[in-house]
Design an enzyme around this catalytic site. Structure first.
Site, PDB file in Angstrom:
ATOM      1  N   CYS A 119      34.720  47.620  26.165  1.00 25.65           N
ATOM      2  CA  CYS A 119      36.063  47.803  25.627  1.00 25.65           C
ATOM      3  C   CYS A 119      36.271  46.939  24.389  1.00 25.65           C
ATOM      4  O   CYS A 119      36.477  45.727  24.488  1.00 25.65           O
ATOM      5  CB  CYS A 119      37.095  47.443  26.706  1.00 25.65           C
ATOM      6  SG  CYS A 119      38.791  47.572  26.130  1.00 25.65           S
TER       7      CYS A 119
ATOM      8  N   CYS B  17      39.753  45.349  24.214  1.00 26.25           N
ATOM      9  CA  CYS B  17      39.968  44.170  25.065  1.00 26.25           C
ATOM     10  C   CYS B  17      39.226  42.946  24.526  1.00 26.25           C
ATOM     11  O   CYS B  17      39.737  41.841  24.580  1.00 26.25           O
ATOM     12  CB  CYS B  17      39.459  44.403  26.489  1.00 26.25           C
ATOM     13  SG  CYS B  17      39.722  46.050  27.114  1.00 26.25           S
ATOM     14  N   ASP B  18      38.007  43.155  24.039  1.00 26.70           N
ATOM     15  CA  ASP B  18      37.132  42.006  23.779  1.00 26.70           C
ATOM     16  C   ASP B  18      36.831  41.760  22.302  1.00 26.70           C
ATOM     17  O   ASP B  18      36.205  40.750  21.964  1.00 26.70           O
ATOM     18  CB  ASP B  18      35.792  42.202  24.522  1.00 26.70           C
ATOM     19  CG  ASP B  18      36.006  42.274  26.027  1.00 26.70           C
ATOM     20  OD1 ASP B  18      36.983  41.669  26.503  1.00 26.70           O
ATOM     21  OD2 ASP B  18      35.204  42.922  26.724  1.00 26.70           O
TER      22      ASP B  18
END
Ligand code: NAP
Length: 337
Positions: free
Chosen positions: A137, A140-141
């Site tokens: 992701c 997200c990261d």
């Protein structure tokens, strides 16, 4: 939650299909109960930007869209429970749905919208270093890779969309694709090719992900490279990278329904054109039954259609009873595959 209540409709899964089914069954006054599962909102909830959902010409983030889906469903009486289904029994009617919180729920109809989960590469280092440089992701990261060099694996829309997103943080993104032609849509290809931070390794696969540290002295491991194989020349070499982002497609989340519903060889729940599964009164919508379109809008549309069919089924149930409906659908429908 275990009591003698029989719900009219339980919706399993909270992606676009599930929330739209909740909206439609809610507006039909069926007081749907939606069980979210662990990943509330499904895949779109971890999408940075959605710019192809009609009605939002400026685009919006995945989490914003999910919030709107939920608000709209709740406005019409849908009840959202943050619970995980760990067992279903569709061989009896009303159907039985057991949840992780210990609830045993019963329902006249069920809409399955459990979606799909990202596929893995299944190479050494992938599992061990997930969270330590291996990610699924970018949204997200990506933040953790500011000024770093990363690899993105895959050649579909997800790989390109996330790869482009990652260039906001990473100094360089190298897209590793097993063929010499991308699968992604033209618009994303044009954007990626125009982005000077994206480089390509064509006809190349990841054989291993390598990390430093993590040797028991208290320091966590940290991805430092990936071992790549050039499929044309056969050359195998280590390519330095601080992160490896994997976007190689999805697997439908249908394990829960093995032995209960007819499922095809690829794991998709089989439905007819009206979203009926092999069991009368159980419907499926979204990526759990759709290996082809897999868009937010198509999943939402399927959720709406399944909800309309569930409403129709409940009307027939009242008029004729389950036995007659099941008998009319034939013995195949009575015996889950
Ligand atoms: P996808 O379209 O199935 O693409 C998966 C990619 O991974 C393909 O390029 C495939 O290679 C590669 N791949 C598969 N297994 C591999 C393996 N073991 N090793 C190396 N590479 C592997 O998946 P996706 O990109 O996640 O997209 C899924 C669906 O969502 C699609 O319908 C897509 O259009 C949609 N989507 C849409 C948007 C958007 O519209 N903005 C954004 C994201 C996703 P091959 O090409 O050689 O098969």
């Amino acid at each position: 939650m275990s009591d003698n209540t029989v719900e009219q409709v339980i919706i399993i899964g909270s992606g676009p299909a599930g929330y739209t089914a909740a909206l439609y069954t809610g507006r039909a006054n069926l007081r749907p109960l939606l069980l979210t599962g662990n990943e509330v909102g499904g895949q779109v909830a971890i999408t940075y930007e959605v710019e192809n959902y009609p009605g939002f010409p400026e685009g919006l983030t995945g989490p914003q869209l999910v919030e709107k889906f939920q608000q709209q469903a709740e406005k019409f009486g849908a009840r959202i429970e943050y619970d995980w289904v760990n067992e279903v029994d569709f061989s009896q009617h009303p159907f039985v749905v057991r949840t992780a919180s210990g609830g045993e729920l019963r329902a006249e109809s069920v809409i399955v919208s459990t979606g799909a989960t990202h596929r893995k590469l299944d190479v050494p280092g992938e599992k061990e270093y997930t969270g330590f440089g291996v990610s699924y992701c970018g949204t997200c990261d990506g933040f953790f890779f500011r000024g770093k060099e990363v690899i993105v694996v895959g050649g579909g829309d997800s790989a390109l969309e996330e790869g482009i997103f990652l260039t906001k943080f990473a100094s360089k993104v190298t897209l590793v694709h097993r063929r010499d032609e991308l699968r992604a849509s033209k618009i994303l290809q044009d954007r990626a090719f125009a982005n000077p931070k994206i480089a390509y390794k064509w006809s190349t696969v990841v054989e291993r992900i390598n990390a430093a540290g993590g040797d028991g002295n208290g320091t966590p491991p940290k991805v430092v490279s990936a071992t790549l194989r050039d499929l044309k020349s056969g050359e195998v070499y280590d390519f330095p990278a601080d992160g490896v982002f994997v976007f190689v497609g999805h697997t439908p989340n249908s394990q829960l329904f093995n032995g209960q519903l007819a499922i095809d060889d690829a794991g998709y729940i089989q439905t007819d054109r009206r979203y009926h599964t092999s069991v009368p009164g159980v419907f499926a919508a979204g990526e759990i039954q759709d290996p082809i379109f897999r868009q937010v809008i198509t999943s939402a549309g399927q959720g709406a259609a399944a909800a309309m069919q569930a409403e129709k089924f409940l009307g027939e149930l009242e008029a004729h009873g389950y036995r007659q409906i099941a008998a009319e659908r034939g013995p195949a429908a009575l015996t889950p595959a």
